[in-house]
Design an enzyme around this catalytic site. Sequence first.
Site, PDB file in Angstrom:
ATOM      1  N   ARG A   1       4.683  -0.444  -8.457  1.00  0.00           N
ATOM      2  CA  ARG A   1       5.790  -0.763  -9.366  1.00  0.00           C
ATOM      3  C   ARG A   1       6.886   0.313  -9.343  1.00  0.00           C
ATOM      4  O   ARG A   1       8.001   0.048  -9.768  1.00  0.00           O
ATOM      5  CB  ARG A   1       5.285  -0.948 -10.787  1.00  0.00           C
ATOM      6  CG  ARG A   1       4.495  -2.229 -10.949  1.00  0.00           C
ATOM      7  CD  ARG A   1       4.207  -2.526 -12.403  1.00  0.00           C
ATOM      8  NE  ARG A   1       3.638  -3.851 -12.563  1.00  0.00           N
ATOM      9  CZ  ARG A   1       2.343  -4.119 -12.469  1.00  0.00           C
ATOM     10  NH1 ARG A   1       1.485  -3.164 -12.202  1.00  0.00           N
ATOM     11  NH2 ARG A   1       1.907  -5.358 -12.619  1.00  0.00           N
TER      12      ARG A   1
ATOM     13  N   LEU B   1       0.820  -1.219   0.000  1.00  0.00           N
ATOM     14  CA  LEU B   1       0.000   0.000   0.000  1.00  0.00           C
ATOM     15  C   LEU B   1       0.852   1.267   0.000  1.00  0.00           C
ATOM     16  O   LEU B   1       1.855   1.351   0.708  1.00  0.00           O
ATOM     17  CB  LEU B   1      -0.943  -0.004   1.210  1.00  0.00           C
ATOM     18  CG  LEU B   1      -1.891  -1.207   1.316  1.00  0.00           C
ATOM     19  CD1 LEU B   1      -2.813  -1.052   2.527  1.00  0.00           C
ATOM     20  CD2 LEU B   1      -2.716  -1.403   0.047  1.00  0.00           C
ATOM     21  N   HIS B   2       0.443   2.230  -0.809  1.00  0.00           N
ATOM     22  CA  HIS B   2       1.127   3.525  -0.880  1.00  0.00           C
ATOM     23  C   HIS B   2       0.074   4.616  -0.725  1.00  0.00           C
ATOM     24  O   HIS B   2      -1.099   4.331  -0.473  1.00  0.00           O
ATOM     25  CB  HIS B   2       1.906   3.656  -2.191  1.00  0.00           C
ATOM     26  CG  HIS B   2       1.099   3.359  -3.415  1.00  0.00           C
ATOM     27  ND1 HIS B   2       0.050   4.151  -3.832  1.00  0.00           N
ATOM     28  CD2 HIS B   2       1.156   2.327  -4.303  1.00  0.00           C
ATOM     29  CE1 HIS B   2      -0.477   3.646  -4.927  1.00  0.00           C
ATOM     30  NE2 HIS B   2       0.161   2.529  -5.230  1.00  0.00           N
TER      31      HIS B   2
ATOM     32  N   GLY C   1      -1.503   6.414  -2.766  1.00  0.00           N
ATOM     33  CA  GLY C   1      -2.664   6.285  -3.662  1.00  0.00           C
ATOM     34  C   GLY C   1      -3.730   5.397  -3.028  1.00  0.00           C
ATOM     35  O   GLY C   1      -4.918   5.737  -2.989  1.00  0.00           O
ATOM     36  N   HIS C   2      -3.297   4.245  -2.483  1.00  0.00           N
ATOM     37  CA  HIS C   2      -4.241   3.356  -1.803  1.00  0.00           C
ATOM     38  C   HIS C   2      -4.841   4.045  -0.576  1.00  0.00           C
ATOM     39  O   HIS C   2      -6.028   3.886  -0.280  1.00  0.00           O
ATOM     40  CB  HIS C   2      -3.535   2.078  -1.321  1.00  0.00           C
ATOM     41  CG  HIS C   2      -2.986   1.215  -2.413  1.00  0.00           C
ATOM     42  ND1 HIS C   2      -1.644   1.024  -2.602  1.00  0.00           N
ATOM     43  CD2 HIS C   2      -3.599   0.452  -3.362  1.00  0.00           C
ATOM     44  CE1 HIS C   2      -1.437   0.190  -3.613  1.00  0.00           C
ATOM     45  NE2 HIS C   2      -2.608  -0.169  -4.102  1.00  0.00           N
TER      46      HIS C   2
ATOM     47  N   VAL D   1      -3.496   9.749  -7.452  1.00  0.00           N
ATOM     48  CA  VAL D   1      -2.606  10.406  -6.494  1.00  0.00           C
ATOM     49  C   VAL D   1      -1.193  10.340  -7.070  1.00  0.00           C
ATOM     50  O   VAL D   1      -0.744   9.277  -7.524  1.00  0.00           O
ATOM     51  CB  VAL D   1      -2.673   9.700  -5.120  1.00  0.00           C
ATOM     52  CG1 VAL D   1      -1.741  10.381  -4.127  1.00  0.00           C
ATOM     53  CG2 VAL D   1      -4.112   9.696  -4.613  1.00  0.00           C
TER      54      VAL D   1
ATOM     55  N   SER E   1       2.524   4.202  -7.682  1.00  0.00           N
ATOM     56  CA  SER E   1       2.278   2.821  -8.079  1.00  0.00           C
ATOM     57  C   SER E   1       3.218   1.919  -7.298  1.00  0.00           C
ATOM     58  O   SER E   1       4.353   2.311  -7.007  1.00  0.00           O
ATOM     59  CB  SER E   1       2.549   2.667  -9.582  1.00  0.00           C
ATOM     60  OG  SER E   1       2.672   1.302  -9.920  1.00  0.00           O
TER      61      SER E   1
HETATM   62  P1  AMP Z   1      -3.416  -2.215  -6.968  1.00  0.00           P
HETATM   63  O1  AMP Z   1      -3.030  -2.582  -5.568  1.00  0.00           O
HETATM   64  O2  AMP Z   1      -2.303  -1.659  -7.783  1.00  0.00           O
HETATM   65  O3  AMP Z   1      -4.223  -3.289  -7.655  1.00  0.00           O
HETATM   66  O4  AMP Z   1      -4.418  -1.001  -6.804  1.00  0.00           O
HETATM   67  C1  AMP Z   1      -5.563  -1.097  -5.990  1.00  0.00           C
HETATM   68  C2  AMP Z   1      -6.450   0.089  -6.271  1.00  0.00           C
HETATM   69  O5  AMP Z   1      -5.711   1.282  -5.988  1.00  0.00           O
HETATM   70  C3  AMP Z   1      -6.857   0.173  -7.753  1.00  0.00           C
HETATM   71  O6  AMP Z   1      -8.215   0.574  -7.820  1.00  0.00           O
HETATM   72  C4  AMP Z   1      -5.924   1.223  -8.309  1.00  0.00           C
HETATM   73  O7  AMP Z   1      -6.473   1.918  -9.409  1.00  0.00           O
HETATM   74  C5  AMP Z   1      -5.799   2.147  -7.103  1.00  0.00           C
HETATM   75  N1  AMP Z   1      -4.588   2.952  -7.210  1.00  0.00           N
HETATM   76  C6  AMP Z   1      -3.319   2.506  -7.417  1.00  0.00           C
HETATM   77  N2  AMP Z   1      -2.469   3.552  -7.537  1.00  0.00           N
HETATM   78  C7  AMP Z   1      -3.222   4.670  -7.419  1.00  0.00           C
HETATM   79  C8  AMP Z   1      -2.946   6.072  -7.462  1.00  0.00           C
HETATM   80  N3  AMP Z   1      -1.712   6.500  -7.659  1.00  0.00           N
HETATM   81  N4  AMP Z   1      -3.955   6.937  -7.313  1.00  0.00           N
HETATM   82  C9  AMP Z   1      -5.228   6.477  -7.132  1.00  0.00           C
HETATM   83  N5  AMP Z   1      -5.560   5.177  -7.065  1.00  0.00           N
HETATM   84  C10 AMP Z   1      -4.581   4.286  -7.210  1.00  0.00           C
END
Ligand code: AMP
Length: 279
Positions: A186, A32-33, A35-36, A175, A184
């Site tokens: 990544r 988690l970052h 954005g999450h 974010v 991200s």
């Molecule tokens: P992930 O863990 O990458 O599958 O992401 C989980 C959720 O967080 C998904 O709905 C992504 O679109 C959202 N997410 C990931 N990075 C960001 C970000 N930088 N800003 C907003 N939402 C994000």
Amino acid sequence: MLILTTPEQVHNWRSSLPSAHRVGFVPTMGALHRGHEVLLQTCLSQNDTTAVSIFVNPTQFNDSTDYDNYPISHERDISLATHHGVDMVYLPTKDVIYQAGFNSFVSPGSTAYSMEGTARPGHFEGVTTVVAKLFNTVQPHRAYFGKKDFQQLSVIRQMTQELNYSIEIVGVETVREDHGLAMSSRNERLTADQRQDAKIIYESLCAAQDLLRTNQQSSEILQEFSSQLSRSSFAKIEYATICDAKTLTEVQVVETPCMLCVAVWYDSVRLIDNIELNL
Ligand code: AMP
């Protein structure tokens, strides 16, 4: 905060909640970052109960090295979720989600046919399948997805509507790091130099968006994106596409609300981003 690991445990928890409670859900792959965190905070502010899932979904990875290298940080994720006031974390194993012999998949709709769908065959089928399973398990009233993965948000909206889930899908703004790179999991795999350089992706998207004021031709806007990005010696474009924001079909001229969606490689790290193109 509860940590549950099987659908049965989640069903029991879900049916113990007062029926008037609004349940919000944030599906994630962990690591988690910020954005999450914004997704979590938005969910917490709009619902009585917030559930989060952490599951690195193997069926949405078309590249096994990408799956093997995906960052895992359960302890940190759990303390972050506790800190924010999340009520329940669903943390299933791969064998719980995909029992031996599993072969029922959810086929994604037309919004999955281009861009990520073409570049990563099978990716969206993995996404719709796992999200359908998570929706059936958690049974939320609202689910939160980031606009950073704009096509994923569209595919989930289409699935939710066409398969009659009565779940409100909430899209949350991207974010970004201070210099503009979309957050991200990544990004952790970029070198310090690449991470600094990668701000050029958002700068190039903004330059392309600026051009729209004087030129609505997709080819010219895409040319502007690619010439701005070529200032970086690291970045290589996999695709840059302008599509209608609802149907995600490619457009030659920007006349309706559109999105410019891109995938860019930094060595072995693949980053995606997008920007709205509104007249
Ligand atoms: P992930 O863990 O990458 O599958 O992401 C989980 C959720 O967080 C998904 O709905 C992504 O679109 C959202 N997410 C990931 N990075 C960001 C970000 N930088 N800003 C907003 N939402 C994000």
